[in-house]
Design a protein around this motif. Structure first.
Motif, PDB file in Angstrom:
ATOM      1  N   HIS A   1      -9.554   3.362  -0.963  1.00  0.00           N
ATOM      2  CA  HIS A   1     -10.510   4.135  -0.134  1.00  0.00           C
ATOM      3  C   HIS A   1     -10.549   5.614  -0.530  1.00  0.00           C
TER       4      HIS A   1
ATOM      5  N   GLU B   1       0.862  -1.179   0.000  1.00  0.00           N
ATOM      6  CA  GLU B   1       0.000   0.000   0.000  1.00  0.00           C
ATOM      7  C   GLU B   1       0.898   1.229   0.000  1.00  0.00           C
TER       8      GLU B   1
ATOM      9  N   HIS C   1      -3.651   6.909  -0.872  1.00  0.00           N
ATOM     10  CA  HIS C   1      -3.073   5.561  -0.761  1.00  0.00           C
ATOM     11  C   HIS C   1      -3.408   4.778  -2.024  1.00  0.00           C
TER      12      HIS C   1
HETATM   13 ZN   LIG Z   1      -4.921   3.111   3.322  1.00  0.00          ZN
END
Ligand SMILES: [Zn+2]
Ligand SMILES: [Zn+2]
Length: 436
Positions: A237, A191, A198
């Motif tokens: 996200h 990540e 991210h």
């Molecule tokens: Zn994250």
């Protein structure tokens, strides 16, 4: 319904190279469920030494030179399939999407011509493909996870996951490959974690520099390097409060996946997921075909609420359980995300079945298609059919019953299926069918 292997002509080309144009390149679209690709080349006039470089949508598949005197022929077939390939080329699954053949003269001696025919041998999906359950986002105690890799694998096994991408923050130190067939398949990811957002990189070989500042180093650089390593790039996200994505101005053609559904246990998640669905729909209307995925982002210390591997699960349709097969399935958008059991959705056009993520070629400008959906959720759910970002129809679907929707479509439309509970909360979504 087609039930046996058959050949399709994917493309035909004629080309030449000469001193002014020492290289020649073409791209072509390989449809899904091709088990074998044959690039048939007839070399014509000229004495240049031709060489052929092949790329699939994810991988560099190798370089072929017809230069061995005793094997010399004007007619060459470059064959690639899961288990075999012509010398110089890499075997492996045939990924649907854009392939490239690059021809060069090494050296160019004169004007040299060639004809090329690209043939695919179709495999019907019912024979060789299965749905595998996995999680695309997980952490260990190499960064801020609560568990060791072994602990994570144990938890993933309890959730009946077939595969897991390990995506610790900015490091791949926690990864080790596991060959034990009883375990779930663990694959290397990372990540990329920056103040600007991210991004998960799936299937990379070595660590990629995460220090993105948006100026001297951008997410475009990260995505290009991911491609060079034959991995996939996912925006994570994108609307989760302070973790949201701030780089929508990047080249979105370099993005493979959007993490629509991150950890449903996060307090900001419900709103963030709805915003991500909306953004995905907008991008689909603009013509992008990003794969919508999920990831539990587990398991972090002290997290309140439901936070565990496989919540949500990402189900992928693949013809094997290996990193190549899973990356191929993600790239082909053969993906359903659910916070519970699998949801099956198949589109029928003229009695031929198409899986979620597929391109559906239709004959007339407007046509009718049938979408059959079944769920293993025990409570009945509201099935929503979204067409071109608008709610087209909604109906109830319950365990053991199949919902049959007839949808009027025209070329250029896309349709996707999602399930909600009685309160309107998301339970599952599938990737779109694309009408062409
Ligand atoms: Zn994250
Ligand atoms: Zn994370």
């Amino acid at each position: 319904m087609k039930t046996t292997d058959y050949e399709v002509t994917i493309a035909t080309h004629s080309g030449k190279i000469d001193q002014d144009q020492p290289t020649w390149e073409t791209t072509f679209q390989v449809p899904p469920y091709i088990g074998e690709l044959q690039i048939r080349i007839a070399i014509g006039a000229g004495n240049s030494r031709l060489a052929f470089q092949i790329f699939d949508p994810i991988r560099n598949r190798g370089f072929f030179v017809p230069w061995i005197p005793q094997e010399w022929s004007n007619d060459i077939t470059l064959m690639l399939n899961e288990n075999e390939a012509e010398r110089g080329l890499e075997k492996g699954p045939i990924v649907a999407g854009e392939w490239t053949v690059h021809v060069s003269g090494i050296p160019v001696r004169d004007t040299s011509s060639f004809d090329m025919e690209i043939i695919g041998v179709c495999q019907h999906p019912e024979f060789d493909y299965s749905w595998y359950k996995g999680d695309l986002h997980s952490h260990t105690n190499h960064t801020d996870g609560a568990l060791s890799l072994d602990g994570l694998i144990h938890t993933a096994k309890s959730a009946e996951l077939d595969f897991l991408f390990l995506t610790d923050h900015n490091t791949i130190s926690g990864f080790r490959s596991n060959q034990n067939e009883d375990e779930c398949l663990v694959m290397r990811g990372v990540e990329i974690t920056t103040p600007l957002g991210h991004a998960n990189l799936f299937g990379i070989k070595t660590m990629i520099d995460w220090r993105v500042d948006g100026e001297t180093r951008t997410f475009d650089d990260v995505a290009k390097e991911t491609r060079q390593q034959e991995g996939l790039f996912s925006i994570n996200h994108p609307f989760t409060s302070h973790l949201s994505w701030k780089q929508w101005n990047m080249d979105l053609d370099l993005v493979d996946c959007l993490e629509i559904w991150n950890n449903p246990g996060h307090p900001a998640n419900e709103q963030a997921t709805e915003e991500a669905l909306q953004k995905w729909d907008e991008l689909l209307n603009e013509g992008y075909r990003h794969t919508g995925i999920g990831g539990s982002d587990s398991v972090h210390y002290g997290f309140k609420g439901e936070h565990r591997p496989g919540f949500p699960s990402t189900y992928v349709l693949a013809n094997g359980l290996s990193e190549h097969h899973i990356l191929k399935a993600l790239k082909e958008r053969h993906v359903v995300v659910s916070k519970g059991p699998f949801v099956e959705s198949v589109l029928y056009y003229e009695e031929n079945p198409f899986q979620v993520g597929d391109i559906v070629p239709v004959n007339e400008e407007e046509e009718n298609v049938i979408i059959e959906t079944s769920t293993a959720f025990h409570e009945s759910k509201v099935l929503q059919c979204v067409k071109n970002a608008e709610l087209y129809e909604e109906t109830e679907v319950s365990f053991g019953n199949e919902s049959v929707l007839q949808v009027r479509v025209k070329k250029g439309d896309w349709i996707r299926i999602q399930l909600r509970d009685a309160e309107g909360k998301l339970c599952a979504f599938a990737n779109p069918f694309f009408i062409e």
